[in-house]
Design a protein around this motif. Structure first.
Motif, PDB file in Angstrom:
ATOM      1  N   LYS A  68     -33.949  15.325 -32.127  1.00  0.00           N
ATOM      2  CA  LYS A  68     -34.312  15.135 -33.000  1.00  0.00           C
ATOM      3  C   LYS A  68     -32.580  15.883 -34.280  1.00  0.00           C
ATOM      4  O   LYS A  68     -31.892  16.029 -34.084  1.00  0.00           O
ATOM      5  N   VAL A  69     -33.387  15.425 -35.141  1.00  0.00           N
ATOM      6  CA  VAL A  69     -32.341  15.475 -36.630  1.00  0.00           C
ATOM      7  C   VAL A  69     -33.125  16.653 -36.900  1.00  0.00           C
ATOM      8  O   VAL A  69     -34.426  16.339 -37.726  1.00  0.00           O
ATOM      9  N   TYR A  70     -32.640  17.374 -38.324  1.00  0.00           N
ATOM     10  CA  TYR A  70     -33.181  18.417 -38.858  1.00  0.00           C
ATOM     11  C   TYR A  70     -33.574  18.217 -40.682  1.00  0.00           C
ATOM     12  O   TYR A  70     -32.189  18.001 -40.645  1.00  0.00           O
ATOM     13  N   MET A  71     -34.552  18.767 -40.513  1.00  0.00           N
ATOM     14  CA  MET A  71     -34.868  17.066 -42.766  1.00  0.00           C
ATOM     15  C   MET A  71     -34.017  18.426 -43.581  1.00  0.00           C
ATOM     16  O   MET A  71     -35.056  19.564 -44.554  1.00  0.00           O
ATOM     17  N   ASN A  80     -23.604  14.528 -44.183  1.00  0.00           N
ATOM     18  CA  ASN A  80     -23.962  12.728 -43.503  1.00  0.00           C
ATOM     19  C   ASN A  80     -25.297  13.246 -43.079  1.00  0.00           C
ATOM     20  O   ASN A  80     -25.695  12.311 -41.951  1.00  0.00           O
ATOM     21  N   TYR A  81     -26.249  13.854 -44.163  1.00  0.00           N
ATOM     22  CA  TYR A  81     -27.406  13.694 -43.724  1.00  0.00           C
ATOM     23  C   TYR A  81     -27.912  12.250 -43.805  1.00  0.00           C
ATOM     24  O   TYR A  81     -29.361  11.806 -42.947  1.00  0.00           O
ATOM     25  N   LYS A 105     -38.860  -0.079 -42.435  1.00  0.00           N
ATOM     26  CA  LYS A 105     -39.700   0.659 -43.373  1.00  0.00           C
ATOM     27  C   LYS A 105     -39.422   1.728 -44.287  1.00  0.00           C
ATOM     28  O   LYS A 105     -39.265   2.223 -45.275  1.00  0.00           O
ATOM     29  N   GLY A 106     -38.184   1.817 -43.451  1.00  0.00           N
ATOM     30  CA  GLY A 106     -37.717   3.477 -43.733  1.00  0.00           C
ATOM     31  C   GLY A 106     -37.722   4.920 -44.036  1.00  0.00           C
ATOM     32  O   GLY A 106     -37.131   6.265 -44.265  1.00  0.00           O
ATOM     33  N   ARG A 107     -38.758   4.748 -43.405  1.00  0.00           N
ATOM     34  CA  ARG A 107     -40.215   6.056 -43.079  1.00  0.00           C
ATOM     35  C   ARG A 107     -40.244   6.919 -41.126  1.00  0.00           C
ATOM     36  O   ARG A 107     -39.168   5.940 -40.559  1.00  0.00           O
ATOM     37  N   PRO A 108     -39.567   7.889 -41.490  1.00  0.00           N
ATOM     38  CA  PRO A 108     -39.212   8.835 -39.757  1.00  0.00           C
ATOM     39  C   PRO A 108     -40.469   8.095 -38.779  1.00  0.00           C
ATOM     40  O   PRO A 108     -41.719   7.619 -39.413  1.00  0.00           O
ATOM     41  N   TRP A 109     -39.495   8.081 -37.956  1.00  0.00           N
ATOM     42  CA  TRP A 109     -40.776   7.550 -36.672  1.00  0.00           C
ATOM     43  C   TRP A 109     -41.754   8.709 -36.410  1.00  0.00           C
ATOM     44  O   TRP A 109     -42.569   7.597 -36.180  1.00  0.00           O
ATOM     45  N   SER A 110     -40.880   9.764 -36.508  1.00  0.00           N
ATOM     46  CA  SER A 110     -42.109  10.830 -36.492  1.00  0.00           C
ATOM     47  C   SER A 110     -41.454  12.400 -36.744  1.00  0.00           C
ATOM     48  O   SER A 110     -40.612  12.558 -36.581  1.00  0.00           O
ATOM     49  N   THR A 111     -42.635  13.099 -37.399  1.00  0.00           N
ATOM     50  CA  THR A 111     -42.243  14.438 -38.019  1.00  0.00           C
ATOM     51  C   THR A 111     -42.532  15.645 -37.401  1.00  0.00           C
ATOM     52  O   THR A 111     -44.018  15.689 -37.409  1.00  0.00           O
ATOM     53  N   VAL A 112     -42.439  16.649 -36.949  1.00  0.00           N
ATOM     54  CA  VAL A 112     -42.740  17.496 -36.007  1.00  0.00           C
ATOM     55  C   VAL A 112     -41.740  18.696 -36.601  1.00  0.00           C
ATOM     56  O   VAL A 112     -40.463  18.875 -36.754  1.00  0.00           O
ATOM     57  N   ASN A 162     -39.536  20.706 -38.678  1.00  0.00           N
ATOM     58  CA  ASN A 162     -38.532  20.594 -40.070  1.00  0.00           C
ATOM     59  C   ASN A 162     -37.359  18.958 -39.599  1.00  0.00           C
ATOM     60  O   ASN A 162     -36.518  19.163 -39.691  1.00  0.00           O
ATOM     61  N   HIS A 163     -38.097  19.299 -39.109  1.00  0.00           N
ATOM     62  CA  HIS A 163     -37.113  17.733 -37.829  1.00  0.00           C
ATOM     63  C   HIS A 163     -38.038  16.241 -37.642  1.00  0.00           C
ATOM     64  O   HIS A 163     -39.216  16.152 -37.742  1.00  0.00           O
TER      65      HIS A 163
END
Length: 222
Positions: A63-66, A72-73, A84-91, A93-94
């Protein structure tokens, strides 16, 4: 005498009462004994299957913090985006994703004769959300799913530093006495959280890209 030997003696005595002396026992008591036999059979069946406990972040997921202010975000999140440049999944703020070998490891474990469990140092509510997001097919198959409420905080000397959330296997053994150091393995990426555990029960994974974690783990588990 270990737990398994004690269970075997109890089973033998209970079996003798139910099947050899059943006619001498009041029907109501016999029914209770038969129910006890069923429960005991389930416990004994459980002891035949080794317990595998898996950490989540660093073992089965990443996981990575949004936060776009993070240095280097844009580079950090590249691997967490789909084509398509969309997050794999979000839960929360990650952004989260399965680890490289997480899906294959879980698949092999669930196909084996083992009891599979999760123990994360995250909040239990988040742990369940993470699992539902990346491993929904297994959510109801885990033997147990634990979060930080089952961890033991260890204070650190650094000022304002958070305590280390250790995972003592004695907590597991106290709750599930059919398990012990002979039939339990915990897989984690944090040596600090494994302090005090029998190292024969621990498998460490690493973020070192030169090491094949999947092969390392499977060679020891299977």
């Amino acid at each position: 005498m270990n737990f398994g030997e004690e269970l075997a003696i109890i089973e033998e005595k209970l079996h003798d009462l139910v099947y050899n002396h059943g006619n001498e026992i009041h029907p109501t008591h016999k029914k209770h004994l038969e129910e006890a036999q069923i429960v005991l059979d389930r416990i004994i069946l459980t002891t035949k299957y080794p317990l595998i406990i898996l950490d989540l972040n660093g073992v089965l997921m990443e996981k990575v913090y949004m936060d776009r202010k993070t240095p280097n975000y844009n580079k950090l999140i590249v691997g967490y985006l789909d084509e398509k440049g969309r997050p794999w999944s979000t839960v929360g703020n990650h952004i989260i994703r399965p680890s490289v070998h997480g899906p294959e490891l879980l698949k092999r474990l669930f196909e084996s004769d083992k009891r599979i469990s999760i123990w994360s140092s995250g909040y239990t509510s988040n742990v369940v959300k993470w699992l539902k997001a990346i491993y929904p097919m297994y959510i109801d198959q885990f033997f147990f799913v634990w979060g930080q409420d089952k961890c033991t905080p260890i204070p650190v000397e650094e000022k304002d530093a958070r305590p280390i959330l250790s995972k003592p296997l004695t907590t597991v053994f106290d709750e599930y006495p059919q398990y012990n150091t002979s039939n339990t393995t915990i897989i984690d990426d944090s040596p600090q959280k494994m302090e005090g555990n029998d190292l024969d029960c621990v498998i460490f994974v690493t973020d070192d890209d030169t090491i094949d974690n999947f092969k390392f783990v499977t060679d020891q588990v299977f």
